[in-house]
Design a protein around this motif. Structure first.
Motif, PDB file in Angstrom:
ATOM      1  N   GLY A 157     119.727   8.329 -39.252  1.00 40.27           N
ATOM      2  CA  GLY A 157     120.573   9.481 -38.195  1.00 40.27           C
ATOM      3  C   GLY A 157     120.392  10.755 -38.615  1.00 40.27           C
ATOM      4  N   VAL A 158     120.526  11.908 -37.920  1.00 35.31           N
ATOM      5  CA  VAL A 158     120.503  12.751 -38.488  1.00 35.31           C
ATOM      6  C   VAL A 158     121.878  13.572 -37.441  1.00 35.31           C
ATOM      7  CG1 VAL A 158     119.658  15.551 -39.599  1.00 35.31           C
ATOM      8  CG2 VAL A 158     118.709  13.106 -39.648  1.00 35.31           C
ATOM      9  N   GLN A 159     122.681  14.267 -37.833  1.00 36.10           N
ATOM     10  CA  GLN A 159     123.149  15.855 -37.040  1.00 36.10           C
ATOM     11  C   GLN A 159     122.919  16.711 -37.235  1.00 36.10           C
ATOM     12  OE1 GLN A 159     127.532  14.083 -37.197  1.00 36.10           O
ATOM     13  NE2 GLN A 159     127.485  14.886 -34.929  1.00 36.10           N
ATOM     14  N   ARG A 164     122.113  25.119 -44.564  1.00 33.22           N
ATOM     15  CA  ARG A 164     122.315  23.738 -43.538  1.00 33.22           C
ATOM     16  C   ARG A 164     120.767  23.169 -43.383  1.00 33.22           C
ATOM     17  NH1 ARG A 164     127.526  26.116 -40.846  1.00 33.22           N
ATOM     18  NH2 ARG A 164     128.715  25.679 -42.307  1.00 33.22           N
ATOM     19  N   ILE A 165     120.508  22.177 -42.767  1.00 36.20           N
ATOM     20  CA  ILE A 165     119.202  22.021 -42.388  1.00 36.20           C
ATOM     21  C   ILE A 165     119.278  20.829 -41.425  1.00 36.20           C
ATOM     22  CG2 ILE A 165     117.860  22.234 -44.352  1.00 36.20           C
ATOM     23  CD1 ILE A 165     117.706  18.969 -45.104  1.00 36.20           C
ATOM     24  N   GLY A 166     118.403  20.766 -40.037  1.00 40.61           N
ATOM     25  CA  GLY A 166     117.826  19.867 -38.924  1.00 40.61           C
ATOM     26  C   GLY A 166     117.720  18.905 -39.339  1.00 40.61           C
ATOM     27  N   ALA A 167     117.277  18.098 -38.374  1.00 44.46           N
ATOM     28  CA  ALA A 167     116.541  16.754 -38.610  1.00 44.46           C
ATOM     29  C   ALA A 167     115.322  16.819 -39.193  1.00 44.46           C
ATOM     30  CB  ALA A 167     116.860  16.046 -36.830  1.00 44.46           C
ATOM     31  N   LYS A 168     114.580  17.324 -38.234  1.00 45.65           N
ATOM     32  CA  LYS A 168     113.368  17.663 -39.449  1.00 45.65           C
ATOM     33  C   LYS A 168     112.998  17.786 -40.771  1.00 45.65           C
ATOM     34  CE  LYS A 168     108.716  20.715 -38.408  1.00 45.65           C
ATOM     35  NZ  LYS A 168     108.688  21.655 -37.400  1.00 45.65           N
ATOM     36  N   ALA A 213     116.755  25.912 -26.867  1.00 44.24           N
ATOM     37  CA  ALA A 213     116.503  26.633 -26.320  1.00 44.24           C
ATOM     38  C   ALA A 213     116.277  27.276 -28.306  1.00 44.24           C
ATOM     39  CB  ALA A 213     115.895  27.759 -25.625  1.00 44.24           C
ATOM     40  N   SER A 214     117.054  27.478 -28.798  1.00 45.44           N
ATOM     41  CA  SER A 214     117.061  27.970 -29.964  1.00 45.44           C
ATOM     42  C   SER A 214     117.084  26.491 -31.379  1.00 45.44           C
ATOM     43  CB  SER A 214     118.110  28.484 -30.392  1.00 45.44           C
ATOM     44  OG  SER A 214     119.323  27.251 -30.457  1.00 45.44           O
ATOM     45  N   THR A 215     117.053  25.790 -30.668  1.00 46.06           N
ATOM     46  CA  THR A 215     116.868  24.774 -31.644  1.00 46.06           C
ATOM     47  C   THR A 215     115.559  24.141 -31.294  1.00 46.06           C
ATOM     48  OG1 THR A 215     117.376  22.427 -30.955  1.00 46.06           O
ATOM     49  CG2 THR A 215     119.281  24.162 -32.488  1.00 46.06           C
ATOM     50  N   GLY A 216     115.418  23.526 -30.171  1.00 43.43           N
ATOM     51  CA  GLY A 216     113.795  23.024 -29.420  1.00 43.43           C
ATOM     52  C   GLY A 216     113.684  21.036 -30.049  1.00 43.43           C
ATOM     53  N   ASP A 217     115.589  20.741 -29.955  1.00 45.27           N
ATOM     54  CA  ASP A 217     115.956  19.227 -30.461  1.00 45.27           C
ATOM     55  C   ASP A 217     116.764  19.580 -28.446  1.00 45.27           C
ATOM     56  OD1 ASP A 217     115.267  18.638 -32.119  1.00 45.27           O
ATOM     57  OD2 ASP A 217     117.148  19.843 -33.152  1.00 45.27           O
ATOM     58  N   ARG A 218     116.657  18.397 -27.618  1.00 46.37           N
ATOM     59  CA  ARG A 218     117.093  17.872 -26.831  1.00 46.37           C
ATOM     60  C   ARG A 218     119.422  18.257 -26.774  1.00 46.37           C
ATOM     61  NH1 ARG A 218     116.106  17.673 -22.089  1.00 46.37           N
ATOM     62  NH2 ARG A 218     117.380  16.555 -20.971  1.00 46.37           N
ATOM     63  N   PHE A 248     114.641  14.579 -42.263  1.00 48.73           N
ATOM     64  CA  PHE A 248     113.705  13.084 -42.342  1.00 48.73           C
ATOM     65  C   PHE A 248     112.769  13.383 -43.182  1.00 48.73           C
ATOM     66  CE2 PHE A 248     114.588  12.699 -37.547  1.00 48.73           C
ATOM     67  CZ  PHE A 248     115.652  12.175 -37.859  1.00 48.73           C
ATOM     68  N   ALA A 249     112.095  15.168 -43.262  1.00 53.16           N
ATOM     69  CA  ALA A 249     110.826  15.372 -44.294  1.00 53.16           C
ATOM     70  C   ALA A 249     111.058  15.042 -45.394  1.00 53.16           C
ATOM     71  CB  ALA A 249     110.352  16.687 -44.086  1.00 53.16           C
ATOM     72  N   GLN A 250     113.050  15.271 -46.007  1.00 54.90           N
ATOM     73  CA  GLN A 250     112.912  14.949 -47.669  1.00 54.90           C
ATOM     74  C   GLN A 250     113.442  13.225 -47.798  1.00 54.90           C
ATOM     75  OE1 GLN A 250     116.157  18.076 -47.623  1.00 54.90           O
ATOM     76  NE2 GLN A 250     114.843  19.653 -47.174  1.00 54.90           N
ATOM     77  N   LEU A 251     113.537  12.779 -47.033  1.00 55.21           N
ATOM     78  CA  LEU A 251     113.982  11.393 -47.049  1.00 55.21           C
ATOM     79  C   LEU A 251     113.315  10.512 -46.945  1.00 55.21           C
ATOM     80  CD1 LEU A 251     117.209  11.750 -45.402  1.00 55.21           C
ATOM     81  CD2 LEU A 251     116.734  12.314 -47.420  1.00 55.21           C
TER      82      LEU A 251
END
Length: 283
Positions: A123-125, A54-58, A100-105, A61-64
């Motif tokens: 859009g990334v969940q 599993r990966i996050g939005a950052k 705090a753990s993800t740095g996302d809103r 986005f960098a991969q796509l």
């Protein structure tokens, strides 16, 4: 700690040693230890068993996006604790911990860039943010992403990963399902394609709404996709479910999704689909 260690660690020119925590990654599937550098270079996919982590939005986005270049779109304002909910913890405290753990809103972000030279809003969940649960903020962000795609006249791609609706927001979270559906109807009236990339896991109310409404449904290998959990279904129908039930390959065989694509092939696959579905949008 000995006096020698204290003196050595206090010296400014002494490089800190790499530890097991930053050198190695343990695959959740095969349990093998992989060098973090090798794992990251392989797009967060295990080089031993091909498990797609599993990966996050950052990272997504960098991969796509072409060369990783993109513009993060601002998240719309949303009420943070509309029901003043509390279980074992206050809901606001859970949100603060997730931020705090993800740095996302919140659990959903939109970005604009190009894939294979063609403009697209993605859009990334993020499952790391409270299990990617769908609350008002996620619904607002999804609708905002669709509206941005309409404004820019380009396709919208949703990358889903969720445990379902956010229980701390009650009925308000469930209302995001029809809101997303209405937004997608506007996208289709504008003649713009909607592509869904299902990742592990995509379940609950997200599956029952925008995750399964794509013009094309793509999934990463072995992703868990479903509404209710397998154990709940088995207890309800009192039957044993088939092997691999609710995995991407099973759903592909039974016509629920259109293709299963390895992470390294996603940009090229999305580029071809966008070229087919929105050819006039080429750069």
């Amino acid at each position: 700690m000995s006096w020698l260690d204290r003196v050595r660690n206090a010296l400014p020119f002494t490089a800190k040693r790499d530890t097991a925590d930053n050198l190695w990654h343990k695959c959740r599937q095969c349990q093998q230890m992989v060098f973090v550098k090798e794992w990251e270079d392989n797009l967060n996919v295990c080089p031993r068993c091909d498990h797609h982590d599993r990966i996050g939005a950052k990272e997504r986005f960098a991969q796509l996006f072409d060369r990783g270049l993109h513009e993060i779109l601002p998240a719309p304002a949303a009420p943070e604790d509309p029901l003043k909910f509390r279980d074992t913890k206050k809901y606001v405290d859970r949100i603060k911990a997730a931020r705090a753990s993800t740095g996302d809103r919140d659990a959903y972000q939109n970005g604009f860039g190009r894939i294979d030279g063609r403009p697209v809003v993605v859009g990334v969940q993020d499952f790391a943010f409270m299990g990617g649960s769908m609350g008002v903020a996620v619904g607002e962000a999804f609708v905002a992403g669709v509206e941005e795609a309409i404004k820019r006249g380009c396709p919208y791609v949703a990358v889903t990963a969720a445990g379902g609706a956010r229980m701390q927001e009650g009925t308000l979270s469930l209302m995001q399902m029809p809101r997303a559906t209405v937004a997608l109807a506007r996208l289709r009236r504008a003649g713009l394609p909607y592509i869904v990339l299902l990742t592990d896991p995509t379940t609950g109310g997200v599956t029952a709404s925008y995750a399964m409404l794509g013009d094309v449904q793509i999934s990463e290998p072995r992703a868990l996709i479903g509404f209710a959990g397998q154990r709940v279904i088995e207890n309800t129908i009192r039957e044993k479910l088939p092997e691999g039930f609710q995995r991407a390959e099973y759903l592909l065989d039974h016509g629920m999704i259109d293709m299963v694509v390895h992470r390294k092939d996603l940009p090229a696959t999305l580029g071809r689909l966008i070229a087919y579905l929105a050819p006039e949008k080429a750069a």
